[in-house]
Design an enzyme around this catalytic site. Structure first.
Site, PDB file in Angstrom:
ATOM      1  N   ASP A   1       0.871  -1.294   0.025  1.00  0.00           N
ATOM      2  CA  ASP A   1      -0.209  -0.057  -0.110  1.00  0.00           C
ATOM      3  C   ASP A   1       0.891   1.414   0.084  1.00  0.00           C
ATOM      4  OD1 ASP A   1      -2.419  -1.533   0.167  1.00  0.00           O
ATOM      5  OD2 ASP A   1      -1.826  -1.846   2.339  1.00  0.00           O
TER       6      ASP A   1
ATOM      7  N   LYS B   1       2.598   2.294  -4.904  1.00  0.00           N
ATOM      8  CA  LYS B   1       2.961   1.244  -6.207  1.00  0.00           C
ATOM      9  C   LYS B   1       2.119   1.640  -7.539  1.00  0.00           C
ATOM     10  CE  LYS B   1       3.240  -2.517  -4.371  1.00  0.00           C
ATOM     11  NZ  LYS B   1       2.824  -2.241  -3.124  1.00  0.00           N
TER      12      LYS B   1
ATOM     13  N   LYS C   1       0.271   4.098  -8.266  1.00  0.00           N
ATOM     14  CA  LYS C   1       0.457   5.538  -9.009  1.00  0.00           C
ATOM     15  C   LYS C   1       1.726   5.427  -9.625  1.00  0.00           C
ATOM     16  CE  LYS C   1       1.657  10.098  -7.860  1.00  0.00           C
ATOM     17  NZ  LYS C   1       1.920  11.239  -7.047  1.00  0.00           N
TER      18      LYS C   1
ATOM     19  N   HIS D   1      -4.210  -1.775  -6.595  1.00  0.00           N
ATOM     20  CA  HIS D   1      -3.616  -0.518  -6.720  1.00  0.00           C
ATOM     21  C   HIS D   1      -4.766   0.347  -7.254  1.00  0.00           C
ATOM     22  CE1 HIS D   1       0.314  -2.722  -8.185  1.00  0.00           C
ATOM     23  NE2 HIS D   1       0.229  -2.730  -6.848  1.00  0.00           N
TER      24      HIS D   1
ATOM     25  N   GLN E   1       2.153  -6.123  -3.192  1.00  0.00           N
ATOM     26  CA  GLN E   1       2.444  -6.103  -1.725  1.00  0.00           C
ATOM     27  C   GLN E   1       3.667  -5.401  -1.326  1.00  0.00           C
ATOM     28  OE1 GLN E   1       1.613  -9.494  -3.190  1.00  0.00           O
ATOM     29  NE2 GLN E   1      -0.429  -9.146  -2.646  1.00  0.00           N
TER      30      GLN E   1
ATOM     31  N   THR F   1       2.460 -12.546   2.884  1.00  0.00           N
ATOM     32  CA  THR F   1       1.974 -13.261   1.863  1.00  0.00           C
ATOM     33  C   THR F   1       2.609 -14.575   1.324  1.00  0.00           C
ATOM     34  OG1 THR F   1       0.717 -12.757  -0.495  1.00  0.00           O
ATOM     35  CG2 THR F   1       3.142 -11.899  -0.086  1.00  0.00           C
TER      36      THR F   1
ATOM     37  N   THR G   1      -9.833  -4.839   0.135  1.00  0.00           N
ATOM     38  CA  THR G   1     -10.739  -5.441   1.224  1.00  0.00           C
ATOM     39  C   THR G   1     -11.449  -4.394   1.999  1.00  0.00           C
ATOM     40  OG1 THR G   1      -8.914  -5.135   2.862  1.00  0.00           O
ATOM     41  CG2 THR G   1      -8.826  -7.341   1.681  1.00  0.00           C
TER      42      THR G   1
ATOM     43  N   LYS H   1       3.186  10.268  -0.576  1.00  0.00           N
ATOM     44  CA  LYS H   1       2.289  11.052   0.440  1.00  0.00           C
ATOM     45  C   LYS H   1       2.927  11.919   1.372  1.00  0.00           C
ATOM     46  CE  LYS H   1      -1.500   8.558   0.924  1.00  0.00           C
ATOM     47  NZ  LYS H   1      -2.427   7.601   1.141  1.00  0.00           N
ATOM     48  N   ILE H   2       3.952  12.630   0.952  1.00  0.00           N
ATOM     49  CA  ILE H   2       4.318  13.630   1.920  1.00  0.00           C
ATOM     50  C   ILE H   2       3.312  14.612   2.083  1.00  0.00           C
ATOM     51  CG2 ILE H   2       6.915  13.258   1.300  1.00  0.00           C
ATOM     52  CD1 ILE H   2       6.938  15.969  -0.037  1.00  0.00           C
TER      53      ILE H   2
ATOM     54  N   VAL I   1       3.549  13.995  -4.183  1.00  0.00           N
ATOM     55  CA  VAL I   1       2.879  14.881  -3.367  1.00  0.00           C
ATOM     56  C   VAL I   1       1.370  15.066  -3.581  1.00  0.00           C
ATOM     57  CG1 VAL I   1       4.882  16.465  -3.268  1.00  0.00           C
ATOM     58  CG2 VAL I   1       3.265  16.697  -5.198  1.00  0.00           C
TER      59      VAL I   1
END
Length: 428
Positions: free
Chosen positions: A13, A16, A18, A41, A225, A240, A302, A332-333, A415
């Site tokens: 998560d 990957k 993007k 994804h 993963q 996994t 899920t 995701k900063i 970003v």
């Protein structure tokens, strides 16, 4: 010749989807080499959002060849549901754009039944499986009783193997797990219909990928993963059932290690994981909740909420070592924008000393206490940055520490969720 890997450097998560979509612009071939439709994804292009599980992210481009390799376990029902979903939102999926390995293992209905019943039988010791039959399918692969795509292409072979599997699986399902038996004829008829639809997509993908690399085409290997879900190097047994590290590429598609030139590790600016298992930097407080909501940390496959915590550089450094990462993409900063103070884990206190590696034993890991460094936060303007120079100074300091500690350069910064919210600062 250019063949590079995109891998998760945490518990999955990491963004990957993007990053693979972004890097796929430079590639001509995009390859999945492990896992199944347990992966999820999310890719945002313009005002559209696409959710992918089994099909490589390159499918969103019209001019890319997408490959599902032999290391992937394929649920035909899920595959065609995903194809129908993509076609419904205007993405064409044809045998010219997607090919599937004839050596890939098939997920069968009994795999999903076994997955659910065995998880239920574990009780409080459940491992958090998605219930999609991934683990039981890989089990059959290594017990050498699995059914491959090439078997489905020969009706008599498929029928014989299915009959034997149904007999053995039904005995275990009914007598040991207390479940209901599965119907041989129903599964046979369903899968023979799948065979007709699947046939145009099937070929020897190892040869196809090899030929493309030899023709100097750019090939992107897309991991599912993350490193800490690897069957060998993850937080076993909360992992996994496949090799999610760079080593999985060679066996999962059938190319030699000398053909892979680079490996990009994707890491969030913080840490998340889904389900059970150790998580040294987990935040079970308002800050953790705040990160979850701002980062929309809920599973694509899920829908489960993700556990959130501070960035753990011990994990990322381990991923860099195990997979030989040549660069990092930090995503995701923007999610952290608004927090006044941040912490980053740079080691664990264990048995009276500080270590910078991830212990194999969960019992040892439970004794580890994170060693943190403190950082000042930044504001929401980070989401508007399109160059490194436009980033807030505190964000730059944070990123520089990631590169320094892991001894791995940062090539890409995310970003925001959209394709254009990506800053490229170096080669991969």
């Amino acid at each position: 010749m250019s063949a590079f890997i995109v891998l998760g450097a945490q518990w999955g998560d990491e963004g990957k989807g993007k990053m693979t979509d972004y890097l796929a612009e430079e590639a001509e071939v995009v390859v999945r080499f492990q896992g199944g439709n347990n992966a999820g994804h999310t890719v945002e292009v313009g005002d559209k959002q696409y959710k992918l599980h089994l099909i490589p992210s390159g499918i969103l481009y019209d001019d890319k060849l997408n490959v599902i390799g032999n290391g992937v376990v394929v649920d035909p029902k899920a595959l065609f549901e995903e194809i129908n979903y993509l076609e419904g939102v205007g993405v064409k999926v044809t045998p010219e754009k997607l090919i599937i390995s004839d050596r890939a293992q098939l997920i069968m209905p009994y795999h999903k039944t076994l997955d659910v019943l065995k998880e239920k039988a574990r009780g409080k010791n459940d491992i958090g499986t998605t219930g999609k039959g991934i683990g039981p399918c890989y089990t059959d692969k290594f017990e050498r009783c699995g059914i491959r795509v090439c078997d489905l292409m020969h009706e008599d072979v498929f029928k014989e193997k299915l009959e034997e599997n149904i007999r053995m699986k039904n005995e275990y399902i009914t007598k040991v797990l207390g479940g209901e038996p599965l119907s041989f004829s129903e599964i046979l008829n369903e899968y023979l219909e799948f065979a007709k639809k699947l046939r145009p997509f099937v070929q020897d993908t190892s040869v196809k990928v090899y030929d493309n690399i030899k023709e100097n085409k750019t090939v992107l290997f897309e991991g599912a993963q993350g490193m800490l879900l690897d069957i060998d190097y993850g937080t076993y047994p909360y992992v996994t059932s496949s090799n999610t590290t760079a080593g999985g590429v060679c066996s999962g598609i059938g190319v030699g290690p000398n053909m892979v030139t680079n490996a990009v590790g994707i890491t969030k600016a913080y840490t998340t994981r889904v389900g059970k298992g150790p998580f040294p930097t987990e935040l079970i407080d308002e800050t953790g909740d705040w990160i979850r909501e701002k980062g929309h940390e809920y599973g694509v496959t899920t829908g489960r909420s993700r556990r959130c915590g501070w960035l753990d550089l011990v994990i990322v450094k381990t991923a860099a070592r195990v997979s030989g990462l040549t660069s990092l993409a930090v995503t995701k900063i923007d999610t952290l924008a608004g927090l006044e103070k941040l912490k980053v884990c740079v080691g664990y206190k264990f048995d009276g000393k500080v270590i910078d590696y991830f212990p194999a034993s969960l019992e040892d890991l439970a004794k580890c206490e994170p060693v943190y460094e403190d950082f000042d936060g930044w504001d929401d303007s980070v989401a508007e940055a399109r160059t490194y120079e436009e980033l807030p100074e505190n964000a730059k300091k944070y990123l520089n520490r990631i590169a320094e500690f892991t001894d791995t350069k940062i090539s890409i910064i995310g970003v925001g969720p959209k394709r254009e919210q990506t800053i490229r600062i170096d080669s991969i």
